[in-house]
Design a protein around this motif. Structure first.
Motif, PDB file in Angstrom:
ATOM      1  N   ASP A  47       0.859  -1.182   0.000  1.00 24.36           N
ATOM      2  CA  ASP A  47       0.000   0.000   0.000  1.00 24.36           C
ATOM      3  C   ASP A  47       0.898   1.236   0.000  1.00 24.36           C
ATOM      4  OD1 ASP A  47      -2.244   1.573   0.062  1.00 24.36           O
ATOM      5  OD2 ASP A  47      -2.615   1.325   2.209  1.00 24.36           O
ATOM      6  N   GLU A  48       0.459   2.279  -0.733  1.00 16.40           N
ATOM      7  CA  GLU A  48       1.241   3.515  -0.874  1.00 16.40           C
ATOM      8  C   GLU A  48       2.648   3.204  -1.390  1.00 16.40           C
ATOM      9  OE1 GLU A  48       0.846   5.199   3.120  1.00 16.40           O
ATOM     10  OE2 GLU A  48      -0.730   6.508   2.343  1.00 16.40           O
ATOM     11  N   ILE A  49       2.693   2.396  -2.444  1.00 15.27           N
ATOM     12  CA  ILE A  49       3.974   1.942  -2.984  1.00 15.27           C
ATOM     13  C   ILE A  49       4.834   3.090  -3.484  1.00 15.27           C
ATOM     14  CG2 ILE A  49       3.066   1.535  -5.324  1.00 15.27           C
ATOM     15  CD1 ILE A  49       4.883  -1.006  -5.368  1.00 15.27           C
ATOM     16  N   ASN A  50       4.194   4.200  -3.855  1.00 10.70           N
ATOM     17  CA  ASN A  50       4.953   5.363  -4.330  1.00 10.70           C
ATOM     18  C   ASN A  50       5.767   6.019  -3.222  1.00 10.70           C
ATOM     19  OD1 ASN A  50       2.282   5.876  -3.404  1.00 10.70           O
ATOM     20  ND2 ASN A  50       2.424   7.997  -4.097  1.00 10.70           N
ATOM     21  N   LEU A  51       5.486   5.675  -1.969  1.00  8.89           N
ATOM     22  CA  LEU A  51       6.232   6.252  -0.854  1.00  8.89           C
ATOM     23  C   LEU A  51       7.397   5.362  -0.420  1.00  8.89           C
ATOM     24  CD1 LEU A  51       3.292   7.650   1.336  1.00  8.89           C
ATOM     25  CD2 LEU A  51       4.535   8.747  -0.544  1.00  8.89           C
ATOM     26  N   LEU A  52       7.515   4.182  -1.031  1.00  9.02           N
ATOM     27  CA  LEU A  52       8.653   3.303  -0.746  1.00  9.02           C
ATOM     28  C   LEU A  52       9.916   3.864  -1.392  1.00  9.02           C
ATOM     29  CD1 LEU A  52       7.778  -0.489  -1.274  1.00  9.02           C
ATOM     30  CD2 LEU A  52       8.434   0.627   0.848  1.00  9.02           C
ATOM     31  N   ASP A  53      11.069   3.584  -0.793  1.00  7.21           N
ATOM     32  CA  ASP A  53      12.337   3.960  -1.424  1.00  7.21           C
ATOM     33  C   ASP A  53      12.465   3.238  -2.756  1.00  7.21           C
ATOM     34  OD1 ASP A  53      13.037   5.574   0.679  1.00  7.21           O
ATOM     35  OD2 ASP A  53      14.258   4.053   1.685  1.00  7.21           O
ATOM     36  N   ASP A  54      13.023   3.928  -3.742  1.00  8.86           N
ATOM     37  CA  ASP A  54      13.142   3.340  -5.082  1.00  8.86           C
ATOM     38  C   ASP A  54      13.933   2.037  -5.081  1.00  8.86           C
ATOM     39  OD1 ASP A  54      11.614   5.249  -6.283  1.00  8.86           O
ATOM     40  OD2 ASP A  54      13.259   6.329  -7.246  1.00  8.86           O
ATOM     41  N   HIS A  55      14.972   1.954  -4.258  1.00  9.89           N
ATOM     42  CA  HIS A  55      15.788   0.737  -4.276  1.00  9.89           C
ATOM     43  C   HIS A  55      15.028  -0.470  -3.719  1.00  9.89           C
ATOM     44  CE1 HIS A  55      16.581   1.627  -0.018  1.00  9.89           C
ATOM     45  NE2 HIS A  55      17.019   0.380   0.097  1.00  9.89           N
ATOM     46  N   ILE A  56      14.060  -0.217  -2.818  1.00  2.36           N
ATOM     47  CA  ILE A  56      13.220  -1.309  -2.309  1.00  2.36           C
ATOM     48  C   ILE A  56      12.249  -1.766  -3.405  1.00  2.36           C
ATOM     49  CG2 ILE A  56      11.466  -1.974  -0.627  1.00  2.36           C
ATOM     50  CD1 ILE A  56      14.122  -1.712   0.679  1.00  2.36           C
ATOM     51  N   ILE A  57      11.672  -0.807  -4.136  1.00  4.37           N
ATOM     52  CA  ILE A  57      10.768  -1.152  -5.234  1.00  4.37           C
ATOM     53  C   ILE A  57      11.532  -1.934  -6.300  1.00  4.37           C
ATOM     54  CG2 ILE A  57       9.194  -0.283  -7.007  1.00  4.37           C
ATOM     55  CD1 ILE A  57       8.799   2.208  -5.324  1.00  4.37           C
ATOM     56  N   ASP A  58      12.755  -1.490  -6.616  1.00  3.75           N
ATOM     57  CA  ASP A  58      13.595  -2.212  -7.580  1.00  3.75           C
ATOM     58  C   ASP A  58      13.821  -3.649  -7.136  1.00  3.75           C
ATOM     59  OD1 ASP A  58      14.155  -0.503  -9.739  1.00  3.75           O
ATOM     60  OD2 ASP A  58      15.576   0.638  -8.553  1.00  3.75           O
ATOM     61  N   LEU A  59      14.090  -3.814  -5.846  1.00  7.12           N
ATOM     62  CA  LEU A  59      14.336  -5.140  -5.283  1.00  7.12           C
ATOM     63  C   LEU A  59      13.108  -6.038  -5.455  1.00  7.12           C
ATOM     64  CD1 LEU A  59      15.931  -7.170  -3.529  1.00  7.12           C
ATOM     65  CD2 LEU A  59      15.087  -5.959  -1.518  1.00  7.12           C
ATOM     66  N   LEU A  60      11.934  -5.487  -5.157  1.00  7.47           N
ATOM     67  CA  LEU A  60      10.692  -6.252  -5.298  1.00  7.47           C
ATOM     68  C   LEU A  60      10.441  -6.643  -6.751  1.00  7.47           C
ATOM     69  CD1 LEU A  60       8.316  -4.176  -2.978  1.00  7.47           C
ATOM     70  CD2 LEU A  60       9.520  -6.283  -2.415  1.00  7.47           C
ATOM     71  N   LEU A  61      10.619  -5.681  -7.662  1.00  9.87           N
ATOM     72  CA  LEU A  61      10.361  -5.933  -9.072  1.00  9.87           C
ATOM     73  C   LEU A  61      11.364  -6.930  -9.650  1.00  9.87           C
ATOM     74  CD1 LEU A  61       9.491  -2.287 -10.146  1.00  9.87           C
ATOM     75  CD2 LEU A  61       7.937  -4.234 -10.245  1.00  9.87           C
ATOM     76  N   ASP A  62      12.625  -6.813  -9.247  1.00  6.59           N
ATOM     77  CA  ASP A  62      13.648  -7.756  -9.721  1.00  6.59           C
ATOM     78  C   ASP A  62      13.338  -9.180  -9.260  1.00  6.59           C
ATOM     79  OD1 ASP A  62      15.066  -5.820 -11.046  1.00  6.59           O
ATOM     80  OD2 ASP A  62      16.526  -5.491  -9.437  1.00  6.59           O
ATOM     81  N   SER A  63      12.980  -9.317  -7.992  1.00  2.00           N
ATOM     82  CA  SER A  63      12.663 -10.644  -7.459  1.00  2.00           C
ATOM     83  C   SER A  63      11.432 -11.230  -8.141  1.00  2.00           C
ATOM     84  CB  SER A  63      12.439 -10.569  -5.945  1.00  2.00           C
ATOM     85  OG  SER A  63      13.610 -10.178  -5.274  1.00  2.00           O
ATOM     86  N   ALA A  64      10.424 -10.374  -8.354  1.00  2.43           N
ATOM     87  CA  ALA A  64       9.195 -10.839  -9.009  1.00  2.43           C
ATOM     88  C   ALA A  64       9.485 -11.298 -10.434  1.00  2.43           C
ATOM     89  CB  ALA A  64       8.153  -9.724  -9.012  1.00  2.43           C
ATOM     90  N   ALA A  65      10.351 -10.575 -11.137  1.00  7.36           N
ATOM     91  CA  ALA A  65      10.668 -10.914 -12.526  1.00  7.36           C
ATOM     92  C   ALA A  65      11.495 -12.185 -12.627  1.00  7.36           C
ATOM     93  CB  ALA A  65      11.408  -9.753 -13.182  1.00  7.36           C
ATOM     94  N   MET A  66      12.471 -12.351 -11.726  1.00  8.29           N
ATOM     95  CA  MET A  66      13.365 -13.513 -11.783  1.00  8.29           C
ATOM     96  C   MET A  66      12.795 -14.738 -11.076  1.00  8.29           C
ATOM     97  SD  MET A  66      17.149 -11.828 -11.257  1.00  8.29           S
ATOM     98  CE  MET A  66      16.789 -11.284  -9.577  1.00  8.29           C
ATOM     99  N   GLY A  67      11.888 -14.505 -10.116  1.00 10.25           N
ATOM    100  CA  GLY A  67      11.353 -15.615  -9.340  1.00 10.25           C
ATOM    101  C   GLY A  67      12.312 -16.111  -8.283  1.00 10.25           C
TER     102      GLY A  67
END
Length: 343
Positions: free
Chosen positions: A145-165
């Motif tokens: 929730d409120e993902i736009n308020l997360l630090d960019d490097h945390i969002i990058d980490l989530l997206l990278d993990s989701a993409a690679m599995g």
């Protein structure tokens, strides 16, 4: 132990069909790449995501595995499960419910990824890993929730993990990895700031939700909410058949999707739409096909049609269109119909 909160049921949310479709498509095919839901307060964004736990289907998992590895995919098993197989053990399978795992907004990188106990490694020569949120998220929905308020490097980490599995952790030359296949769902209010375009593009689908301006619709929203608040358990119980039907629909769609061919016609439709809206790269083409195929599966069909492409086009393309900072022009869905009509 605190009693679990009773959530307003997904099937009784009034309208917001695109938001509900985007969420369901990702449950049918997690490879679509998650969904970003943007909208003002009070538009049922968080309610829709959290209430998915009421109908998410169960899935097979390895009994005793900390990451609930899916035994159907041997190559994706964690190191512990692989070691058990190598030792001659036959892995026992159990059914586990798919969950909605929520990421705290103030979560640190260690809290998200997990931590390696370096002192233990130095003393024993063995790895000791403390799982984080990504371990809990494996095979589930990860909600921010409120993902736009997360630090960019945390969002990058989530997206990278989701993409690679896979979640890969390295500290002082010591590394550890475990399966981390999940559907990333983020909600946000654009008035509180937006995501960088590079991050927006990484979400498979995106949808903008708005408050209802129809008296009839707003009246219905009020009536349903008041009925729920008066007796939450009874209200949820009154729609249990609808929730069971939705679970069954998802289970059937997951089986059917493997039988739906991606023919030349579907590929051409995706390519034409991406070119029409000046998409960069090929992420949009691939996502259009995956989303359209999941849409067909949800409808119980074994082929991708123009209607499937029309249903998912805005979800896939709208957030990828390059706009000026203050351009609030809405995605024109009539252009999708026009583009596909020529085929």
């Amino acid at each position: 132990m605190a009693e679990m909160q009773t959530l307003f049921p997904f099937v009784r949310i009034v309208k917001q069909d695109k938001m509900k479709r985007a969420l369901l498509l990702n449950v049918v095919d997690p490879s679509i790449g998650g969904v970003l839901i943007k909208g003002e307060k009070g538009t049922a964004k968080s309610t829709a995501v959290r209430s998915m736990a009421q109908f998410l289907p169960a899935r097979p998992a390895v009994k005793g595995c900390a990451y609930r590895c899916d035994p159907r995919y041997p190559k994706r098993l964690c190191a512990d499960c692989q070691a058990r197989i190598a030792a001659g053990e036959e892995l026992e399978t159990v059914k586990v419910p798919m969950k909605v795992i929520e990421l705290p907004l103030n979560a640190t990188e260690d809290r998200v990824s997990g931590t390696l106990d370096l002192e233990y490694v130095l003393k024993t020569g063995k790895k000791k890993f403390e799982p984080g949120v990504l371990a809990s998220a494996n095979g589930n929905i990860l909600y921010v929730d409120e993902i736009n308020l997360l630090d960019d490097h945390i969002i990058d980490l989530l997206l990278d993990s989701a993409a690679m599995g896979v979640n890969y952790v390295e500290r002082e030359g010591v590394s550890f990895s475990h399966p981390a296949r999940f559907v990333l769902v983020g909600t946000m209010n654009p008035e509180e700031g937006n995501l960088r375009p590079q991050l927006l593009d990484r979400f498979g689908l995106s949808v903008e939700v708005e408050g209802e301006d129809s008296i009839t619709t707003r009246t219905e929203v009020i009536k349903r909410r008041l009925a729920f608040d008066a007796d939450p358990e009874a209200y949820v119980d009154s729609c249990k058949d609808e929730l069971k039907a939705l679970t069954k629909q998802i289970e059937q769609a997951r089986k059917l999707i493997t039988e739906i061919p991606v023919d030349d016609n579907a590929v051409t439709m995706a390519a034409k739409l991406s070119m029409k809206f000046s998409m960069e790269g090929h992420r949009s083409d691939i996502t259009l096909i995956r989303a359209a195929r999941a849409n067909a599966a949800l409808a119980g069909r074994k082929e991708i049609t123009k209607d499937d492409m029309k249903d998912v086009a805005a979800l896939v393309l709208a957030h990828r269109i390059k706009r000026n900072a203050f351009d609030k022009t809405k995605f024109d869905e009539s252009e999708v119909t026009e583009c596909l009509a020529r085929m």
